[in-house]
Design a protein around this motif. Structure first.
Motif, mmCIF file in Angstrom:
data_model
loop_
_atom_site.group_PDB
_atom_site.id
_atom_site.type_symbol
_atom_site.label_atom_id
_atom_site.label_comp_id
_atom_site.label_asym_id
_atom_site.label_seq_id
_atom_site.Cartn_x
_atom_site.Cartn_y
_atom_site.Cartn_z
ATOM 1 N N THR A 109 -34.413 12.092 -12.219
ATOM 2 C CA THR A 109 -33.309 11.245 -11.774
ATOM 3 C C THR A 109 -32.060 12.080 -11.515
ATOM 4 N N CYS A 110 -31.855 13.090 -12.335
ATOM 5 C CA CYS A 110 -30.702 13.979 -12.137
ATOM 6 C C CYS A 110 -30.778 14.711 -10.799
ATOM 7 N N GLU A 111 -31.976 14.903 -10.305
ATOM 8 C CA GLU A 111 -32.159 15.633 -9.044
ATOM 9 C C GLU A 111 -31.984 14.745 -7.814
ATOM 10 N N GLU A 112 -32.039 13.422 -7.994
ATOM 11 C CA GLU A 112 -32.036 12.497 -6.862
ATOM 12 C C GLU A 112 -30.627 12.266 -6.312
ATOM 13 N N PRO A 113 -30.502 12.112 -4.993
ATOM 14 C CA PRO A 113 -29.228 11.697 -4.406
ATOM 15 C C PRO A 113 -29.022 10.197 -4.575
ATOM 16 N N LEU A 114 -27.799 9.740 -4.341
ATOM 17 C CA LEU A 114 -27.484 8.319 -4.420
ATOM 18 C C LEU A 114 -27.684 7.649 -3.066
ATOM 19 N N ALA A 115 -28.038 6.375 -3.097
ATOM 20 C CA ALA A 115 -28.185 5.616 -1.850
ATOM 21 C C ALA A 115 -26.828 5.249 -1.262
ATOM 22 N N PHE A 116 -25.801 5.187 -2.108
ATOM 23 C CA PHE A 116 -24.436 4.893 -1.675
ATOM 24 C C PHE A 116 -23.492 5.354 -2.778
ATOM 25 N N PRO A 117 -22.205 5.527 -2.493
ATOM 26 C CA PRO A 117 -21.262 5.930 -3.544
ATOM 27 C C PRO A 117 -21.213 4.890 -4.652
ATOM 28 N N PRO A 118 -21.068 5.311 -5.896
ATOM 29 C CA PRO A 118 -21.081 4.349 -7.010
ATOM 30 C C PRO A 118 -19.988 3.298 -6.864
ATOM 31 N N GLY A 119 -20.373 2.054 -7.177
ATOM 32 C CA GLY A 119 -19.439 0.945 -7.116
ATOM 33 C C GLY A 119 -19.250 0.348 -5.744
ATOM 34 N N ARG A 146 -20.544 1.866 -16.450
ATOM 35 C CA ARG A 146 -20.511 0.503 -15.915
ATOM 36 C C ARG A 146 -21.418 0.371 -14.689
ATOM 37 N N HIS A 147 -21.557 1.449 -13.926
ATOM 38 C CA HIS A 147 -22.427 1.401 -12.751
ATOM 39 C C HIS A 147 -23.902 1.327 -13.151
ATOM 40 N N LEU A 148 -24.258 2.026 -14.224
ATOM 41 C CA LEU A 148 -25.643 1.956 -14.712
ATOM 42 C C LEU A 148 -25.978 0.539 -15.166
#
Length: 375
Positions: free
Chosen positions: A145-155, A112-114
């Motif tokens: 993309t698998c190697e990248e960190p997130l800009a914020f927690p999902p959702g 759902r986040h994607l």
């Protein structure tokens, strides 16, 4: 009392064509194709301008456009097919299908986040240009993309993210045991009757004098791509990559068939039930509304469905100003827009080759004239 079907006012529709012709005749736009219609009829469809350098539009050929990010809701529709079949759910974690995605604390990202741009993934990778210069495969984009960190927690935020659709395309491939492009071709384009559409041009499009590539309109590339003739939007590499975030090639007629399929709530022209009303309702309602950690302004003023941008209040860009509150659609960076108004029971699309971000200046103006042509 039975509600009458909407009709297209001939003189007002002629004003749409006149405006488009004026822009192309004065070189404001290189070329343009537009179409509008209802559940059962494509009421207006035309193209104008120069689809190849120094060549005027020919009226016996339906030009093919790279529609950029309008690809995203098409890929989302493919994911909905798998959800309907019990092979996916929106709550599934990406790591259920791509275990290596969990690096850098990404285990909490759900499908759902994607689909709602709430994953925290980047729009483009930091080394996007280097990857394209190296003619990287889709698998390599997913690896990065698998190697990248997130800009914020999902959702917990909204950040437009093309790489979320790169990951979604890989999930579709792993679950269906077909490439994302093949799955969409067989499960969507063929049943709907979209004969001149592809997520990435197949080799046969390049073969022979009657090959479809002769009908593909070159894009005006942004400055960042000006020197990239081997990897920019007009290169064979990019046209064949089949990027799930922006690599679909199609015509105004074919995209009209897709819009009509959605207006008919999942039924093809031949009467086949391909997608359920329940899936379409889920895809086209505000999915951010129930995400309590998303900022209130995003939930109220910039809503997203599943792959679809909904009508944003007080926001003219691309869609224009005259559409109903339940309108959904998408735009593309190459200068394209598609919208569908289920209450008015109409759709419209405008395909150009001139990037118009962030405001969609000509798209929104022509969108207004199209919406005003219906009565």
């Amino acid at each position: 009392m039975t509600q009458s079907l909407p009709t297209l006012h001939p003189q007002r529709w002629q004003s749409v064509a006149d405006l488009a012709n004026h822009w192309c005749d004065t070189d404001v736009l290189p070329c343009l194709a537009a179409a509008t219609g209802t559940t059962s009829e494509i009421s207006g469809c035309f193209h104008t301008g120069r689809f190849h350098e120094h060549t005027e539009a020919t009226h016996n050929a339906d030009p093919i456009f790279l529609i950029a990010s309008i690809t995203k809701p098409v890929v989302a529709t493919a994911a909905l097919l798998l959800i309907e079949r019990g092979q996916l759910t929106l709550a599934d974690r990406v790591t259920d299908y791509i275990p290596e995605f969990g690096r850098n604390s990404k285990h909490g990202v759900e499908l759902r986040h994607l689909l709602t741009h709430t994953s925290g993934l980047p729009d483009m990778l930091p080394d996007n240009q280097e990857l394209r210069q190296a003619h990287a495969s889709l698998e390599r984009f997913v690896e990065r993309t698998c190697e990248e960190p997130l800009a914020f927690p999902p959702g917990r935020g909204v950040l437009y993210q093309s790489m979320g659709f790169a990951v979604l395309g890989e999930i579709i491939a792993r679950v269906s045991s077909k490439s994302c492009a093949q799955f969409i071709q067989e499960e969507l384009f063929q049943p709907i009757g979209m004969q001149d559409s592809a997520l990435g041009a197949p080799d046969e499009w390049y073969e022979g004098q009657s090959a479809n590539m002769l009908r593909v309109t070159p894009c005006v590339v942004p400055e960042s791509q000006a020197s990239g003739t081997e990897w920019n939007w007009n290169s064979r590499y990019w046209r064949q990559l089949g990027a799930p975030w922006g690599g679909m090639l199609t015509t105004a007629k074919d995209l009209s068939l897709f819009a009509q399929f959605l207006l008919r709530r999942g039924i093809t022209r031949s009467g086949e039930r391909l997608l359920s009303p329940a899936a379409i309702d889920a895809a086209t309602r505000n999915q951010l509304q129930s995400m309590r950690d998303v900022a209130d302004e995003e939930r109220r003023c910039r809503p997203w469905g599943l792959g679809w941008r909904l009508n944003w209040p007080a926001h003219s860009a691309n869609f224009g100003d005259l559409l109903g509150p339940r309108t959904f659609g998408h735009w593309g960076a190459t200068g394209t827009v598609l919208w569908i108004d289920p209450d008015a029971e109409i759709f419209a699309l405008i395909l150009t080759t001139l990037p118009q971000e962030p405001s969609g200046k000509y798209l929104s103006r022509l969108s207004n004239t199209i919406a005003a042509a219906w009565q």
